[in-house]
Design a protein around this motif. Structure first.
Motif, mmCIF file in Angstrom:
data_model
loop_
_atom_site.group_PDB
_atom_site.id
_atom_site.type_symbol
_atom_site.label_atom_id
_atom_site.label_comp_id
_atom_site.label_asym_id
_atom_site.label_seq_id
_atom_site.Cartn_x
_atom_site.Cartn_y
_atom_site.Cartn_z
ATOM 1 N N MET A 162 -2.943 96.777 59.085
ATOM 2 C CA MET A 162 -3.312 95.715 58.159
ATOM 3 C C MET A 162 -4.774 95.360 58.404
ATOM 4 O O MET A 162 -5.139 94.860 59.462
ATOM 5 N N PRO A 163 -5.645 95.632 57.409
ATOM 6 C CA PRO A 163 -7.079 95.379 57.587
ATOM 7 C C PRO A 163 -7.413 93.889 57.647
ATOM 8 O O PRO A 163 -6.808 93.073 56.948
ATOM 9 N N VAL A 164 -8.408 93.564 58.475
ATOM 10 C CA VAL A 164 -8.913 92.194 58.604
ATOM 11 C C VAL A 164 -10.441 92.267 58.682
ATOM 12 O O VAL A 164 -10.978 93.033 59.490
ATOM 13 N N HIS A 165 -11.122 91.470 57.854
ATOM 14 C CA HIS A 165 -12.575 91.424 57.919
ATOM 15 C C HIS A 165 -13.012 90.196 58.701
ATOM 16 O O HIS A 165 -12.622 89.071 58.385
ATOM 17 N N VAL A 166 -13.819 90.416 59.743
ATOM 18 C CA VAL A 166 -14.311 89.334 60.594
ATOM 19 C C VAL A 166 -15.799 89.129 60.309
ATOM 20 O O VAL A 166 -16.586 90.080 60.345
ATOM 21 N N THR A 167 -16.163 87.894 60.012
ATOM 22 C CA THR A 167 -17.560 87.526 59.821
ATOM 23 C C THR A 167 -17.984 86.607 60.955
ATOM 24 O O THR A 167 -17.344 85.580 61.204
ATOM 25 N N VAL A 168 -19.038 86.983 61.664
ATOM 26 C CA VAL A 168 -19.551 86.175 62.776
ATOM 27 C C VAL A 168 -20.920 85.630 62.384
ATOM 28 O O VAL A 168 -21.806 86.386 61.976
ATOM 29 N N LYS A 169 -21.096 84.320 62.501
ATOM 30 C CA LYS A 169 -22.366 83.697 62.125
ATOM 31 C C LYS A 169 -22.640 82.495 63.019
ATOM 32 O O LYS A 169 -21.798 82.098 63.844
ATOM 33 N N LYS A 170 -23.827 81.919 62.874
ATOM 34 C CA LYS A 170 -24.174 80.716 63.623
ATOM 35 C C LYS A 170 -23.352 79.539 63.112
ATOM 36 O O LYS A 170 -23.112 79.429 61.912
ATOM 37 N N ARG A 171 -22.946 78.698 64.052
ATOM 38 C CA ARG A 171 -22.248 77.480 63.624
ATOM 39 C C ARG A 171 -23.239 76.590 62.873
ATOM 40 O O ARG A 171 -24.355 76.359 63.347
ATOM 41 N N PRO A 172 -22.862 76.078 61.703
ATOM 42 C CA PRO A 172 -23.780 75.245 60.908
ATOM 43 C C PRO A 172 -24.219 74.001 61.669
ATOM 44 O O PRO A 172 -23.450 73.410 62.417
ATOM 45 N N ARG A 173 -25.494 73.628 61.476
ATOM 46 C CA ARG A 173 -26.008 72.381 62.046
ATOM 47 C C ARG A 173 -25.452 71.209 61.262
ATOM 48 O O ARG A 173 -25.412 71.233 60.038
ATOM 49 N N THR A 174 -25.050 70.182 61.967
ATOM 50 C CA THR A 174 -24.561 68.964 61.321
ATOM 51 C C THR A 174 -25.511 67.821 61.620
ATOM 52 O O THR A 174 -25.795 67.533 62.786
ATOM 53 N N THR A 175 -26.005 67.183 60.569
ATOM 54 C CA THR A 175 -26.926 66.052 60.716
ATOM 55 C C THR A 175 -26.232 64.777 60.259
ATOM 56 O O THR A 175 -25.774 64.687 59.122
#
Length: 231
Positions: A174-187
């Motif tokens: 069963m295919p799974v696509h993983v996206t890794v990115k920076k955690r968004p900045r919260t102001t």
């Protein structure tokens, strides 16, 4: 009557295709949908190397499909099989699209009703079996203590961990696509104002959709064609 899908990617001016890789057998519930990645290896790494076929409203009990790449009239292709069930699929995940953040962990739950070894694999790469291992320097832990589910945790995520993976159990994937990115900045603004979240990393995703008998989609500078045939 068996259904056959030929997913054809036409790349103008591209040579040097070495191989084409996808999953071999996927289980889907009747009426559901599934996205299947097709990875082609090429000496020209600057070109897009994966196209995704999404198949929906499945009703045929067993169907065979092709991923194919055509270069100047010559194509390389590989076969995969879809088995459609009336109840729960023999192997499934909660979501085929998963997002994680750099330096953190992400967990995928693979639900199954078949026997066999539990594995987590990178499409076109290596696999890890229970209880743990690593893929491209990232620790992978498989927990199978809960009946009919094995949980896969990727620890210490890095941007290069983005891509297609798959759960593997009893000859099913069963295919799974993983996206890794920076955690968004919260102001956080002054009281009585709304907190704003800013994302600094753009995300691009190109999908070839195969909902109709013949669908043409523009993907950057390449022309992609997905067609559905019966026979």
């Amino acid at each position: 009557m068996a259904a056959h899908l030929s997913a054809l990617l036409i790349l103008t001016g591209l040579t040097g295709i070495h191989s084409l890789t996808t999953v071999s057998k996927v289980s889907v519930k009747r009426g559901g949908s599934v996205s299947v990645p097709c990875l082609y290896e090429s000496q020209y790494t600057a070109h897009q190397r994966i196209f995704t076929v999404t198949i929906s409203d499945l009703s045929v009990k067993r169907s065979y499909y092709w991923c194919a790449v055509e270069i100047y009239g010559t194509d390389i292709r590989t076969l995969f099989q879809l088995s459609v069930t009336t109840g729960q699929p023999w192997l499934s995940v909660d979501r085929q699209e998963v997002t994680g953040f750099i330096g953190e962990d992400v967990t995928i739950h693979c639900h199954y009703s078949v026997g066999g070894e539990s594995r987590w694999c990178r499409l076109g790469g290596s696999c890890v079996k229970e209880p743990s291992g690593s893929i491209e320097g990232t620790t992978v832990t498989i927990n199978a203590k809960v009946a009919f589910v094995f949980s896969v945790t990727l620890s210490g995520l890095r941007t290069q961990n983005s891509g297609w993976y798959f759960c593997d159990k009893g000859g099913l994937q069963m295919p799974v696509h993983v996206t890794v990115k920076k955690r968004p900045r919260t102001t956080t603004l002054a009281p009585n104002t709304v907190s704003n979240t800013f994302s600094t990393t753009p995300v691009f995703h190109t999908t070839v959709l195969a909902y109709e008998e013949h669908t043409t989609v523009q993907a950057g500078s390449h022309r992609s064609v997905a067609s559905l045939c019966y026979g």
